[in-house]
Design a protein around this motif. Sequence first.
Motif: not given
Length: 614
Positions: A18-21, A34-37, A87-93
């Motif tokens: 479940f990496g970026v994208g 979401l992307g590394l930005d 603190v964590g990895v951002p995600v979007g719906l």
Amino acid sequence: MTRVRVGELRPNQLLHTFGVGATVDLPNLSVIVLGLDEWQHTGVDDISEDRLLAAVRKICGAQVKALRKPPYQPEVPGDPFGPWASVGVPVGLFPRWLRCPNPKCNVLAPVESQLFRLVPDPYRPERVRYVHDCAGSGNRRPTALPARFLLACRHGHLDDFPWMEFAHRGRHPGPGHALRMVERGTTGEAANLFVNCTECQASRSMAEAFGPAAERALPACRGRHPHLGEFEPCEEEARTLILGATNSWFPYLVTVFHIPRSQEALDQVVAEHWAQLQLLAGMERGMALQVLRNFDRAWQDLRTYPEDDIWDAILRRATQQPEGEDEEVLQIHEPEWREFTSRHPRQGRDFQVVTEPVPRSAADWLAEVRLAERLREVSALVGFTRIDAPEWGAVPVREQRRARLARGPVTWVPCAEVRGEGIFLRLAEDRVAEWEERPEVKRRRDQLLAAHRAWRRQRLLNPDDPMPPMRYLLLHSLAHVLIRELALESGYSASGIRERIYARQPGPDGEPMAGILLYTAAPDSEGTLGGLVGMGRRDRLGPLIEQALDAARLCSSDPLCAEHDPADNAQLYGAACHACLFAAETSCERGNHYLDRALVVDTLATSGIGFFAG
């Protein structure tokens, strides 16, 4: 923007699954990483691994400065609103279209329609959900489900399914039209799913979104990268995917083994934490040692050493040329091979190799056996693909259709590390060289080379790019044969045992290589428990190899497998199939390319080609 904690993943999942994208299917939501930005740097640890950083720079550019673990802070029980929770990895719906499961409603609409409401739960993040107010109240309100279908293309683009245009056969009807998804059957097949418009009564079966009918029903790819929030030009054909399909995201990883840079334990610790300790090299000694105590992880490993020795080790490391800038080290396998075959391999906390006597039954072809009692593997994510998995090693990195991790050039990439154990086998170079010169082997090479060229032509690649040497195909096939037998004897699953092939012919590129490393690794601090190393002991390795070779002589798919011509359909393998040689994606470094059982043993269709023929 609303920030809600919606679940948790293991660090290795953020690289391998479940990496970026990638879309993540949570109990009540579907989200995209979401992307590394968008990633934050709070709670992030850097990894010092010069060779891996050099390899990543070759692929992503010289602007890459760091290798970092995903952000993490330990959970504080009973405090869901503390700093750790942010603190964590951002995600979007994603997808943005939701469906009400109430059979009396079945409304299908985007979340922007305001028909669905978000219900957060800071105490149980996995319970966060969207609800539809069509029936009941409170917890009796139906939980909205993500739409089951998406659009994707081979260039890594991903998009919401065009529900409104699909239902109205290519035209957008304008405002005032609403959709419902109705299931007319119990099988869940696409042919039983219909998208209906409540206003104009337009209706269409989802079966038309697949197969030949999809070419007329679906629009062209819009070039959307939802993880970056942007679009780009694309002329690729879009195709329908099921939400959660395995071909919606494939990681492109670069992997190295940690090799100690010095025999001195203190120098090894300094090198491991150099990402932090390099800040101290330009300071005055007293201040640097005072600041060092604020580096929790580094100080934990260094505090048992005298301060003078620590300072001297930092200065020594600061004056050394970074290993990753050495052109020789850019060949990832070279330092590993050199250390595995060294008379006195360097030992360290994460690299411990011992020599084991060669079994008598294999003494004429096996030159050396090394047992890796401790290994540390570090992987970096440099991109991903959709629809088709990356062609591991079969296509140069520059030609891969890799999707980007950020909107601009990346300055860091996410990494993960695992620890484990392994068995290293070095074949006798004179036996391998003699085998490569056999006329039967050269004729087999011509067959495989013709298939290699045809395979590349089909993909519009340069057909004259070289095929791996025949010793690579031999070693690769032998590794798969041994992986299957090790899985039966050691108790590890076949998908948990991985391979590393060291193959190079004599020439100007360096000394010849002919060896394989079979290893297993786990993400916890201790790695695995010695089961694989135990199989490498002299009294067990000999019988294991004999059993593996005996099993390889006959495949349950023979004679079809043994008689397979690699030129048929331009495939990059000879006598190989799922019943005999193919391994899991996690095990094979080439995606099951360049395999041929006939190069290892005699088969029903060949004789005299195999390295162990007769």
